[in-house]
Design an enzyme around this catalytic site. Structure first.
Site, short mmCIF file in Angstrom:
data_model
loop_
_atom_site.label_atom_id
_atom_site.label_comp_id
_atom_site.label_asym_id
_atom_site.label_seq_id
_atom_site.Cartn_x
_atom_site.Cartn_y
_atom_site.Cartn_z
CG ASN A 7 100.85 37.24 52.09
OD1 ASN A 7 99.85 36.97 52.78
ND2 ASN A 7 100.78 37.98 51.01
CE LYS A 9 100.31 35.67 47.95
NZ LYS A 9 100.53 36.15 46.63
CG HIS A 93 100.09 41.94 49.28
ND1 HIS A 93 99.59 41.51 48.08
CD2 HIS A 93 101.16 41.14 49.55
CE1 HIS A 93 100.31 40.48 47.64
NE2 HIS A 93 101.27 40.24 48.52
CD GLU A 95 98.07 38.75 46.09
OE1 GLU A 95 97.64 38.39 47.20
OE2 GLU A 95 99.00 38.16 45.50
CD GLU A 161 105.45 41.47 48.24
OE1 GLU A 161 105.82 40.32 48.46
OE2 GLU A 161 104.28 41.84 48.35
N GLY A 167 103.78 35.54 42.67
CA GLY A 167 103.01 34.35 42.32
C GLY A 167 103.18 33.90 40.88
CB SER A 206 108.63 34.14 42.29
OG SER A 206 107.36 34.35 41.69
#
Ligand code: PEP
Length: 244
Positions: A7, A9, A93, A95, A161, A167, A206
């Site tokens: 990904n 991003k 996702h 985010e 996730e 991250g 991560s």
């Protein structure tokens, strides 16, 4: 089935993406056993598809709208993703849920739209740290997966996730991953999602080449959805080899 998906991003520009793909293809095994995919920003989809789809890699959009077309400024539709060579689409996702108000209701529609256009949805689910600390992890995962009772079954990949592990460099511990993945599998079966389709459950948060082998040994971990480490073609190639 083992799967590793990058990904990217909101990172990289054309020449960086081209260099990444060329470097990656040199370092991958000639016929990787694992299913590999890249989710670039929309602007790079055409370029990346042209470079990696002939080598058998998937290309995922990072989001897609449920409508085919219309007055939705700033959005991209499933047929548009298909048109630039995508074979799949990331949906939900964290985010997007956190910063762009993605809802379960919208996601149910997006999954159906993806199927209509022959795109593989990679549905991302996971709990926040506050939800984990409140003992709500499994309830949150169950709620996020409950949209499958509206969509019915179809080709699907799921990524667990934990939001607090994305991250942050803080990977979930093996017992936490084991518990979540076992629960997700049970829910997928309960919703009838696995009767006719193999539904791999990826871990994301991560992931690095240092941590991936241990994760791959956990039952029901079929691979990884990888952010930070996937921006380095050598690391991504290493993860792909570990998944083989
Ligand atoms: C992600 O973007 O889905 C992700 C897991 O990112 P990272 O690997 O950087 O935690």
């Amino acid at each position: 089935m083992r799967c590793v998906v990058a990904n990217w991003k909101m990172n990289l520009q054309s020449e960086e993406a081209r260099a990444f793909c060329e470097d990656l293809l040199v370092h991958l095994a000639p016929e990787p056993q694992a299913e590999l995919g890249i989710a670039p920003p929309f602007t790079l989809l055409s370029l990346v598809s042209g470079l990696v789809r002939p080598k058998g890699l998937h290309v995922f959009g990072q989001n897609g709208h449920a409508e085919d077309k219309g007055a939705f400024t700033g959005e991209i539709s499933m047929p548009q993703l298909r048109d630039v060579g995508c074979s799949g689409v990331l949906l939900g996702h964290s985010e997007r849920r956190q910063f762009f108000g993605e809802t379960d209701e919208a996601l149910a529609k997006k999954i159906k739209a993806a199927w209509q256009w022959d795109l593989l949805p990679l549905l991302c689910i996971g709990e926040t740290l506050a939800q984990r600390d409140a003992g709500e992890t499994l309830a949150v995962l169950g709620q996020q997966l409950s949209i499958l009772s509206q969509t019915g079954p179809g080709p699907l990949w799921v990524a667990y996730e934990p939001v607090w592990a994305i991250g942050t460099g803080r990977r979930a511990e093996a017992p936490q991953v084991l518990e979540a993945h076992a629960f997700i599998r049970a829910e997928l079966i309960r919703h009838g999602a696995c009767a006719d389709y193999e539904v791999p459950i990826l871990y994301g948060g991560s992931v690095t080449p240092e941590s991936f082998p241990e994760l791959l040994n956990i039952p029901e971990v079929a691979g990884g959805l990888v952010g930070g480490a996937s921006l380095d073609p050598h690391k991504f190639a290493a993860l792909a080899k570990q998944a083989d």
